[in-house]
Design an enzyme around this catalytic site. Structure first.
Site, PDB file in Angstrom:
ATOM      1  N   GLY A  43       1.007  -1.210   0.167  1.00 48.05           N
ATOM      2  CA  GLY A  43      -0.003   0.052  -0.035  1.00 48.05           C
ATOM      3  C   GLY A  43       0.918   1.272  -0.107  1.00 48.05           C
ATOM      4  O   GLY A  43       0.462   2.162  -0.579  1.00 48.05           O
ATOM      5  N   ASP A 102      -4.585   2.743  11.093  1.00 46.19           N
ATOM      6  CA  ASP A 102      -5.907   2.400  11.162  1.00 46.19           C
ATOM      7  C   ASP A 102      -6.265   2.348  12.788  1.00 46.19           C
ATOM      8  O   ASP A 102      -6.277   2.948  13.620  1.00 46.19           O
ATOM      9  CB  ASP A 102      -6.682   1.510  10.079  1.00 46.19           C
ATOM     10  CG  ASP A 102      -8.123   1.221  10.257  1.00 46.19           C
ATOM     11  OD1 ASP A 102      -8.746   2.135  10.462  1.00 46.19           O
ATOM     12  OD2 ASP A 102      -8.700  -0.029  10.031  1.00 46.19           O
ATOM     13  N   LYS A 130      -6.068   7.495  10.831  1.00 44.07           N
ATOM     14  CA  LYS A 130      -7.443   7.377  10.954  1.00 44.07           C
ATOM     15  C   LYS A 130      -7.592   7.423  12.691  1.00 44.07           C
ATOM     16  O   LYS A 130      -7.886   6.420  13.260  1.00 44.07           O
ATOM     17  CB  LYS A 130      -8.272   6.221  10.355  1.00 44.07           C
ATOM     18  CG  LYS A 130      -8.667   6.256   9.200  1.00 44.07           C
ATOM     19  CD  LYS A 130      -9.477   5.227   8.827  1.00 44.07           C
ATOM     20  CE  LYS A 130      -9.562   4.461   7.358  1.00 44.07           C
ATOM     21  NZ  LYS A 130     -10.176   3.025   7.234  1.00 44.07           N
TER      22      LYS A 130
HETATM   23  P1  IMP Z   1      -3.896  -0.986  10.985  1.00 41.12           P
HETATM   24  O1  IMP Z   1      -2.974  -2.374  11.469  1.00 41.12           O
HETATM   25  O2  IMP Z   1      -5.147  -1.256  11.528  1.00 41.12           O
HETATM   26  O3  IMP Z   1      -3.322   0.401  11.709  1.00 41.12           O
HETATM   27  O4  IMP Z   1      -4.201  -1.030   9.689  1.00 41.12           O
HETATM   28  C1  IMP Z   1      -2.949  -0.858   8.795  1.00 41.12           C
HETATM   29  C2  IMP Z   1      -3.539  -1.663   7.302  1.00 41.12           C
HETATM   30  O5  IMP Z   1      -4.711  -1.623   7.156  1.00 41.12           O
HETATM   31  C3  IMP Z   1      -2.843  -0.357   6.462  1.00 41.12           C
HETATM   32  O6  IMP Z   1      -1.574  -0.810   5.929  1.00 41.12           O
HETATM   33  C4  IMP Z   1      -3.701  -0.738   5.003  1.00 41.12           C
HETATM   34  O7  IMP Z   1      -3.100  -1.730   4.323  1.00 41.12           O
HETATM   35  C5  IMP Z   1      -5.110  -1.380   5.925  1.00 41.12           C
HETATM   36  N1  IMP Z   1      -5.994  -0.374   5.739  1.00 41.12           N
HETATM   37  C6  IMP Z   1      -6.546   0.257   6.808  1.00 41.12           C
HETATM   38  N2  IMP Z   1      -7.656   0.998   6.568  1.00 41.12           N
HETATM   39  C7  IMP Z   1      -7.719   1.104   5.201  1.00 41.12           C
HETATM   40  C8  IMP Z   1      -8.486   1.996   4.113  1.00 41.12           C
HETATM   41  O8  IMP Z   1      -9.429   2.604   4.564  1.00 41.12           O
HETATM   42  N3  IMP Z   1      -8.496   1.376   3.030  1.00 41.12           N
HETATM   43  C9  IMP Z   1      -7.469   0.516   2.490  1.00 41.12           C
HETATM   44  N4  IMP Z   1      -6.736   0.084   3.432  1.00 41.12           N
HETATM   45  C10 IMP Z   1      -6.797   0.105   4.678  1.00 41.12           C
HETATM   46 MG    MG Z   2      -0.726  -1.739   4.337  1.00 39.63          MG
END
Ligand code: IMP
Ligand code: MG
Length: 179
Positions: A43, A102, A130
């Protein structure tokens, strides 16, 4: 606008302007040093390539693949390193480049793993954040944009492997993943 988007959140021009500012700040903060830029695939690849070219100190590139998501839009809560860095990061200033924070699960697990390898420093730059979704604490050093709790795609971000090549960042229509 792409037919699967409900709304464009950030245009190509807004993204470019912010990435330029972030590059200038990073350049100032790391003056006299060099940085190992650690791209979290897949990403972050677009942000990484643009940001690297806005940084005016010596850098090296390295890549890592982690996953916590599969094809769903909600975090599964655990993180797997599927491809590790090639470099020995001992003594290096490491800057992790991420697309979006996220829940914080990925980076809250990854940062201590890298810090344990005796890096001189480990910091985080993310394109999107976020904060309303945070479950695990993460200190973000460079933050592109704070966005509301919506599932976004484009500029590297995907849903089920699609939309990474959109030049803007937009909110995906719910009908695409709930239909
Ligand atoms: P976390 O571990 O929950 O912080 O998520 C991080 C990963 O989730 C990011 O590197 C993205 O690959 C994916 N992710 C989180 N939110 C989104 C979104 O709104 N769109 C696309 N990918 C997301
Ligand atoms: Mg990612």
């Amino acid at each position: 606008m792409h037919k699967d988007l409900e709304k464009v959140l950030l245009t190509k021009e807004e993204i470019a302007a912010r990435v330029h500012e972030m590059g200038q700040r990073i350049t100032a903060d790391y003056a006299g040093k060099s940085i190992l830029l650690c791209c979290i695939l897949k990403g972050a690849v677009t942000f990484f390539a643009d940001l690297a070219r806005e940084i005016d100190v010596p850098v090296e590139f390295d890549f890592m693949v982690c996953s916590s998501y599969g094809d769903s839009t909600d975090s599964s809560g655990f993180v797997k390193i599927r491809k590790d860095l090639d470099a020995d990061i001992a003594g290096k200033d490491v800057l992790i480049i991420e697309d979006i924070i996220d829940t914080g699960t990925t980076l809250s697990r990854l940062k201590p793993i890298l810090a344990d390898r005796d890096a001189a420093s480990v910091k985080i730059a993310t394109m999107l954040n976020k904060p309303s979704r945070r479950r695990a604490k993460v200190t973000v050093d460079y933050n592109g944009f704070e966005i509301p709790d919506a599932f976004v795609v484009g500029y590297g971000l995907d849903y089920a492997g699609k939309y990474r090549n959109l030049p803007c960042i937009g909110i995906l229509k719910e009908s695409v993943y709930k239909g």
